[in-house]
Design a protein around this motif. Structure first.
Motif, PDB file in Angstrom:
ATOM      1  N   SER A  44      17.968  42.593 -31.274  1.00 21.66           N
ATOM      2  CA  SER A  44      18.281  41.161 -31.299  1.00 21.66           C
ATOM      3  C   SER A  44      18.640  40.674 -29.909  1.00 21.66           C
ATOM      4  O   SER A  44      18.192  39.616 -29.465  1.00 21.66           O
ATOM      5  CB  SER A  44      19.447  40.878 -32.243  1.00 21.66           C
ATOM      6  OG  SER A  44      19.101  41.212 -33.555  1.00 21.66           O
ATOM      7  N   THR A  45      19.459  41.453 -29.223  1.00 24.77           N
ATOM      8  CA  THR A  45      19.901  41.042 -27.899  1.00 24.77           C
ATOM      9  C   THR A  45      18.696  40.865 -26.974  1.00 24.77           C
ATOM     10  O   THR A  45      18.599  39.881 -26.244  1.00 24.77           O
ATOM     11  CB  THR A  45      20.869  42.090 -27.317  1.00 24.77           C
ATOM     12  OG1 THR A  45      21.896  42.335 -28.285  1.00 24.77           O
ATOM     13  CG2 THR A  45      21.489  41.604 -26.032  1.00 24.77           C
ATOM     14  N   TYR A  80      28.171  43.471 -23.133  1.00 27.39           N
ATOM     15  CA  TYR A  80      29.189  42.697 -23.872  1.00 27.39           C
ATOM     16  C   TYR A  80      30.522  43.262 -23.434  1.00 27.39           C
ATOM     17  O   TYR A  80      30.898  44.349 -23.854  1.00 27.39           O
ATOM     18  CB  TYR A  80      29.038  42.868 -25.385  1.00 27.39           C
ATOM     19  CG  TYR A  80      27.873  42.119 -25.971  1.00 27.39           C
ATOM     20  CD1 TYR A  80      27.820  40.730 -25.890  1.00 27.39           C
ATOM     21  CD2 TYR A  80      26.847  42.777 -26.625  1.00 27.39           C
ATOM     22  CE1 TYR A  80      26.758  40.026 -26.428  1.00 27.39           C
ATOM     23  CE2 TYR A  80      25.786  42.078 -27.174  1.00 27.39           C
ATOM     24  CZ  TYR A  80      25.737  40.708 -27.073  1.00 27.39           C
ATOM     25  OH  TYR A  80      24.695  40.010 -27.612  1.00 27.39           O
ATOM     26  N   GLY A 107      20.003  47.078 -29.979  1.00 26.09           N
ATOM     27  CA  GLY A 107      19.840  46.019 -28.974  1.00 26.09           C
ATOM     28  C   GLY A 107      18.586  45.182 -29.158  1.00 26.09           C
ATOM     29  O   GLY A 107      18.222  44.414 -28.269  1.00 26.09           O
ATOM     30  N   PRO A 156      16.813  51.627 -34.626  1.00 26.09           N
ATOM     31  CA  PRO A 156      17.984  51.605 -35.507  1.00 26.09           C
ATOM     32  C   PRO A 156      18.866  50.385 -35.277  1.00 26.09           C
ATOM     33  O   PRO A 156      18.806  49.759 -34.217  1.00 26.09           O
ATOM     34  CB  PRO A 156      18.729  52.892 -35.154  1.00 26.09           C
ATOM     35  CG  PRO A 156      18.161  53.358 -33.860  1.00 26.09           C
ATOM     36  CD  PRO A 156      16.787  52.819 -33.765  1.00 26.09           C
ATOM     37  N   GLY A 200      21.766  48.097 -34.274  1.00 29.13           N
ATOM     38  CA  GLY A 200      22.690  48.179 -33.148  1.00 29.13           C
ATOM     39  C   GLY A 200      22.036  48.687 -31.871  1.00 29.13           C
ATOM     40  O   GLY A 200      22.708  48.897 -30.866  1.00 29.13           O
ATOM     41  N   PHE A 244      30.809  47.018 -22.648  1.00 23.42           N
ATOM     42  CA  PHE A 244      29.802  47.763 -23.399  1.00 23.42           C
ATOM     43  C   PHE A 244      28.403  47.326 -22.980  1.00 23.42           C
ATOM     44  O   PHE A 244      28.054  46.150 -23.081  1.00 23.42           O
ATOM     45  CB  PHE A 244      30.029  47.514 -24.893  1.00 23.42           C
ATOM     46  CG  PHE A 244      28.945  48.082 -25.771  1.00 23.42           C
ATOM     47  CD1 PHE A 244      28.769  49.447 -25.889  1.00 23.42           C
ATOM     48  CD2 PHE A 244      28.112  47.229 -26.488  1.00 23.42           C
ATOM     49  CE1 PHE A 244      27.781  49.966 -26.698  1.00 23.42           C
ATOM     50  CE2 PHE A 244      27.118  47.746 -27.300  1.00 23.42           C
ATOM     51  CZ  PHE A 244      26.952  49.109 -27.400  1.00 23.42           C
TER      52      PHE A 244
HETATM   53  N1  LIG Z   1      28.531  39.095 -29.389  1.00 22.51           N
HETATM   54  C1  LIG Z   1      28.686  40.436 -29.265  1.00 22.51           C
HETATM   55  N2  LIG Z   1      29.808  40.932 -28.712  1.00 22.51           N
HETATM   56  C2  LIG Z   1      29.970  42.264 -28.580  1.00 22.51           C
HETATM   57  N3  LIG Z   1      29.072  43.171 -28.976  1.00 22.51           N
HETATM   58  C3  LIG Z   1      27.940  42.738 -29.529  1.00 22.51           C
HETATM   59  C4  LIG Z   1      27.682  41.340 -29.719  1.00 22.51           C
HETATM   60  N4  LIG Z   1      26.477  41.197 -30.303  1.00 22.51           N
HETATM   61  C5  LIG Z   1      25.997  42.449 -30.482  1.00 22.51           C
HETATM   62  N5  LIG Z   1      26.880  43.363 -30.030  1.00 22.51           N
HETATM   63  C6  LIG Z   1      26.669  44.823 -30.001  1.00 22.51           C
HETATM   64  O1  LIG Z   1      25.536  45.078 -29.228  1.00 22.51           O
HETATM   65  C7  LIG Z   1      24.765  46.087 -29.808  1.00 22.51           C
HETATM   66  C8  LIG Z   1      23.353  45.605 -30.016  1.00 22.51           C
HETATM   67  O2  LIG Z   1      23.364  44.558 -30.976  1.00 22.51           O
HETATM   68  P1  LIG Z   1      22.032  43.892 -31.511  1.00 22.51           P
HETATM   69  O3  LIG Z   1      21.223  43.438 -30.358  1.00 22.51           O
HETATM   70  O4  LIG Z   1      22.410  42.883 -32.494  1.00 22.51           O
HETATM   71  O5  LIG Z   1      21.322  45.133 -32.206  1.00 22.51           O
HETATM   72  P2  LIG Z   1      20.179  45.141 -33.291  1.00 22.51           P
HETATM   73  O6  LIG Z   1      19.597  43.794 -33.387  1.00 22.51           O
HETATM   74  O7  LIG Z   1      19.228  46.176 -32.781  1.00 22.51           O
HETATM   75  O8  LIG Z   1      20.797  45.612 -34.569  1.00 22.51           O
HETATM   76  C9  LIG Z   1      25.460  46.496 -31.086  1.00 22.51           C
HETATM   77  O9  LIG Z   1      26.190  47.663 -30.833  1.00 22.51           O
HETATM   78  C10 LIG Z   1      26.364  45.358 -31.379  1.00 22.51           C
HETATM   79  O10 LIG Z   1      27.524  45.826 -32.009  1.00 22.51           O
END
Ligand SMILES: Nc1ncnc2c1ncn2[C@@H]1O[C@H](COP(=O)(O)OP(=O)(O)O)[C@@H](O)[C@H]1O
Ligand SMILES: [Mg+2]
Lengths: 253, 220, 215
Positions: free
Chosen positions: A53-54, A23, A51, A47, A49, A26
Motif C-alpha cells: 500500500s505504501t 514511519y 509495504g 505478505p 505489512g 520504522f
Molecule cells: N501510518 C502509518 N504509521 C506507522 N506505520 C505504518 C503506517 N502505515 C503503515 N504502517 C506500517 O508500514 C508497514 C507497511 O504497511 P502497508 O504499506 O500498509 O503494507 P501492506 O499494504 O503490504 O499490507 C506495516 O508494517 C505497517 O504496520
C-alpha cells in the motif's frame, strides 16, 4: 535482478530510484527501484505489512518518500511540491474500502472532480460520468446513493469515478479484499476489460487468477523490498526467492 | 478609557465574599440534579404506562429556560405558603433544570450496559430492585462519570443565575459592589475572570480525577 | 388579568426573543464552523490562539459574560446595543460548544474520504469544502438542534440587561398585580410552546441518525 531503470525514457509512466520511506524510525520502503512503462500492467503482491500500500500510495503522494527519486508521468515528485493536485488528476486510485462520498449520489461522485477540478460544465461532466458508469455496467444506479449499493457495485462506481478523470495511470490497492466472494468477479471483470483497453495499471491484489491473466509483470514485496519481479508465467511456475515460494504456497491453499 | 484596573483589583476581596455561596449552590444543585435525574430515569423504565408521562416531563424541563424555572419556584412557592431561603429555592431550581439532562445521562449509561446483564440477573431470580442495585447501577456508574463531570461544570457556571433572586453568590456580591460604588465595569470584569478561572480549574480537576479513577478512555 | 391575556402580553416580547435567537445563530454558526475547522487544521501558535478563544467563550459562565460585556465594554470605549451584546455573547458561547462538535465530526470522518478526494486531484480546500464539511455538518445535525434549543432558552438572560423579551414582559406584568401562578405558568408555557417541538424534532432526528449509523 531489478529491471533496468531509465528515468530519461519518454515512455515510463512511473520510475522509482532507490525510494525509501520511514514511519517514524520504522523503515517501510528500502531502496525500491521500479520502472513501469506506459501501457504496462503490474500486479504487486506480498505478505501483509510488506509495504505494498505504501508503495502505491507514494505514486500519488498520499504518502511522501524521504529518500530516492520518484517520477510519475514525466514529473518528479517530492515532499511539499506545488501543483500536486493537478498531477493527481492524471493518476486514478481505487481503494480497498471504496471511499465513495456517502453524501453524494453515484453520478455526483463521478462528476465532482470533473466540475470542480477539471472545470467542465455540468452536462458535459454528466455525459462523461454516464459513459464510464456504462463501462462498469451500472448506469442504472446513477441516481442512487452509495450506501444503497452492494460492495461490488460500490467498487465499480469507484473505478468509474477514477476513470472519469481520463487518468494516464490507474492504481488499485486491494480493490477486491473487502468484497464478498460472489462480488469479486464483477470487479475483476471490469479491471480486466480496462487492461485490454491498454490502461497502464498498478494493482495490489492477491487474486492470482487475475494476475496470471492480465499482468505483464508481477512484483513480489517483502519487508519493504521488491525481492522478485517476473512475468506471471515464470513467477507462478518457479519463483526464485524462498519467501515468494512460501507465499505462493500459502496462496494456493 | 474609563476602566480602572487598580480599582478592579481592590474590590476582589469584596467580590470573593460570595464564593462560599457559589460553591454551596453548586454542590446542592449537583446532588439534587443527579438524584432527581436518576429518579426520572428509573421511573421512566419502571412501567410502560408511566414512560410517556415521564418522557413528557423530562422534555418539558429541557424545553424551558433555567431562569424561568427559578423564577417560577421563587415566586410561586410563597403563594402556596412555602417559604424557604432563596439560596435553597434557587438550588432546587437548578436541580430541577439539570435533572432533565441528568436523566438522559443515566439513560445512556444504563443502555450501554449489555442486555445480557439484566437477562442474567433475571434468570438468577433477582428482584427488579436488586438487579438495579447490584448489577446495573455499579456498571452504569462507570459510564456516567464523564458526562456527570461535564454537567457539574455546567452547573457551576449556572450558579450566578441565583443572583436574580438576590442570593449573594459571586455575581450577587459583585452586583452589590457595583451598586455601592456606582461602577459596574470593574466588578463585572472581576466576576467574569473569576468564573473563567474556576471553570478552567474545575475542568482540569475533573479530568485529573477521572484519570486517577481510571474512568476515562484514553482520548486523542 | 386572564391567563390568556397574560400570554398575549408576554407574547409582545416574542419579537426581541426571536431577534436575539436569530442574531445569536448568525454569530454562532460561522464561529462554530471557522473555529472548529481552524482548531482541526492549525498547528503551533495559531492552534493555541484558536483554542484559547474557543475556551474563553465556552468555559465562561454565560450570564456572567453577558453582564461583563454589557457593563465593561463601554468602559473600554466600545458601545454596542443590548441586542448586539446579547446575541454576540449567547452566539459565541453556543458557537464555542458548536466548534467542538465540528472538530469532533471532522476528526471522526474516515480518512479515506480525504484521500479519495485528494487522489481525484481536488485541492485540499475543495476536499474540505465539498467532501469533509458536508459530511461533518450532517453528522452534527442532532447536536446542532440541541444547541439551538440552548440558544433559544439562553435568550431569557437578555431580560437582565433590560431588553424587553418574553421574560422581561413577565416581570413587567408581575408589577401590575400579584398573580405569580398565572404569570410564571404562562411564561413557562410560552417557552414550552417555542422549544418543545424543537426538542421532539431533535429527539426524532437523533433516533434516525442512530439507526442509520447502526446499519
Ligand atoms: N501510518 C502509518 N504509521 C506507522 N506505520 C505504518 C503506517 N502505515 C503503515 N504502517 C506500517 O508500514 C508497514 C507497511 O504497511 P502497508 O504499506 O500498509 O503494507 P501492506 O499494504 O503490504 O499490507 C506495516 O508494517 C505497517 O504496520
Ligand atoms: Mg495494504
Amino acid at each position: 535482478m531489478a529491471l533496468q531503470t531509465n528515468s530519461c525514457s519518454g515512455n515510463a509512466a512511473v520510475t522509482m530510484e532507490q525510494l525509501c520511506k520511514w514511519y517514524g524510525s520504522f523503515q517501510v520502503l528500502h531502496n525500491v527501484d521500479l520502472s513501469v512503462a506506459v501501457g504496462e500492467r503490474i500486479v504487486v503482491c506480498g505478505p501483509s505489512g510488506s509495504g505494498k500500500s505504501t508503495l502505491v500510495r507514494c505514486i500519488n503522494q498520499l504518502e511522501t518518500h524521504e529518500k530516492g527519486r520518484l517520477i510519475v508521468n514525466g514529473v518528479e515528485l517530492y515532499k511539499g511540491m506545488k501543483g500536486l493536485a493537478e498531477l493527481r488528476r492524471d493518476v486514478g486510485m481505487v481503494f480497498q474500502q471504496f471511499n465513495l462520498f456517502p453524501h453524494l449520489t453515484v453520478l455526483d461522485n463521478c462528476t465532482l472532480a470533473l466540475v470542480r477540478a477539471r472545470k467542465l460544465a455540468r452536462d458535459q461532466a454528466e455525459e462523461i460520468a454516464m459513459e464510464n458508469l456504462k463501462k462498469v455496467r451500472i448506469p442504472e444506479q446513477a441516481h442512487k446513493f452509495p450506501t444503497q449499493l452492494s460492495g461490488g457495485q460500490q467498487q465499480r462506481v469507484a473505478i468509474a469515478r477514477a476513470l472519469c478523470m481520463k487518468p494516464k495511470l490507474m492504481l488499485f490497492d486491494e480493490p477486491t479484499s473487502a468484497l464478498d466472494p460472489e462480488m469479486i468477479k464483477e470487479v475483476l471483470d471490469v479491471m480486466t476489460e480496462l487492461a485490454r483497453d491498454g490502461m497502464t495499471m498498478i494493482c495490489v491484489t492477491h487474486e492470482m487468477g487475475f494476475a496470471r491473466e492480465v499482468a505483464d509483470r508481477i512484483i513480489f514485496m517483502d519487508s519493504g523490498r521488491i525481492i522478485e519481479q517476473a512475468a506471471p508465467s515464470k513467477f507462478f511456475k518457479n519463483p526464485e526467492h524462498p519467501r515468494a515460494q512460501q507465499f505462493l504456497g500459502q496462496m494456493l491453499h | 478609557m474609563n476602566f480602572n484596573f487598580s480599582f478592579a483589583i481592590e474590590i476582589v476581596p469584596r467580590v470573593l465574599e460570595g464564593i462560599g455561596n457559589t460553591v454551596m449552590i453548586a454542590i446542592i444543585s449537583f446532588i439534587g440534579a443527579a438524584a432527581l435525574g436518576l429518579f426520572w430515569e428509573l421511573l421512566r423504565r419502571s412501567h410502560a404506562t408511566v414512560r410517556p408521562v415521564v418522557q413528557f416531563v423530562i422534555d418539558a424541563i429541557r424545553s424551558t429556560p433555567a431562569l424561568v424555572q427559578i423564577y417560577f419556584l421563587f415566586f410561586v412557592l410563597p403563594y402556596y405558603g412555602v417559604t424557604l431561603p432563596a439560596l435553597l429555592v434557587g438550588s432546587f431550581g437548578l436541580s430541577f433544570y439539570y435533572s432533565g439532562y441528568m436523566s438522559e445521562v443515566f439513560k445512556a449509561g444504563i443502555d450501554a450496559v449489555p442486555a445480557g446483564q439484566s437477562e442474567a440477573a433475571q434468570s438468577l431470580g433477582l428482584s427488579w430492585a436488586d438487579m438495579i442495585r447490584f448489577v446495573i447501577l455499579p456498571q452504569m456508574l462507570r459510564n456516567v462519570a464523564a458526562p456527570l463531570g461535564a454537567y457539574s461544570i455546567s452547573i457551576l457556571k449556572s450558579t450566578p443565575l441565583l443572583a436574580v433572586i438576590s442570593v449573594p453568590e459571586l455575581l450577587g456580591s459583585a452586583l452589590d459592589v457595583a451598586s455601592d460604588t456606582y461602577r459596574y465595569a470593574e466588578p463585572m470584569f472581576d466576576v467574569g475572570v473569576l468564573f473563567l478561572a474556576m471553570s478552567l480549574v474545575a475542568v482540569a480537576g475533573i479530568t485529573q480525577l477521572e484519570r486517577r479513577l481510571g474512568l476515562t478512555a484514553p482520548s486523542h | 388579568m386572564s391567563f390568556f391575556a397574560i400570554l398575549r402580553s408576554i407574547y409582545e416580547g416574542f419579537g426581541i426573543t426571536a431577534a436575539v435567537a436569530t442574531l445569536g445563530l448568525l454569530f454562532a454558526i460561522p464561529f462554530a464552523v471557522i473555529a472548529g475547522v481552524l482548531q482541526h487544521f492549525a498547528t503551533g501558535p495559531l492552534r493555541w490562539i484558536v483554542t484559547a478563544v474557543i475556551e474563553f467563550w465556552r468555559s465562561s459562565s454565560v450570564i456572567v459574560l453577558l453582564y461583563a460585556f454589557y457593563y465593561t465594554l463601554p468602559a473600554f470605549g466600545i458601545f454596542l446595543s443590548g441586542i448586539t451584546v446579547g446575541a454576540m455573547v449567547l452566539g459565541f458561547n453556543i458557537g464555542g460548544y458548536g466548534s467542538q462538535s465540528v472538530r469532533a465530526a471532522l476528526q471522526s470522518l474516515n480518512k479515506g474520504q480525504r484521500e479519495a478526494g485528494l487522489a481525484l486531484g481536488l485541492s485540499r480546500f475543495d476536499v474540505l469544502r465539498l467532501i469533509e464539511l458536508p459530511q461533518a455538518i450532517t453528522a452534527m445535525f442532532p447536536t446542532f438542534i440541541n444547541q439551538a434549543i440552548q440558544l433559544i432558552k439562553g435568550t431569557t438572560l437578555v431580560s437582565l440587561i433590560a431588553l424587553t423579551d418574553m421574560t422581561f414582559r413577565a416581570k413587567q406584568i408581575s408589577e401590575l398585580g400579584y398573580n405569580p401562578v398565572g404569570i410564571y405558568s404562562a411564561l413557562a408555557l410560552s417557552y414550552l410552546i417555542l422549544c418543545y417541538p424543537v426538542t421532539i424534532f431533535g429527539r426524532h432526528v437523533e433516533r434516525r441518525f442512530a439507526t442509520r449509523k447502526a446499519r
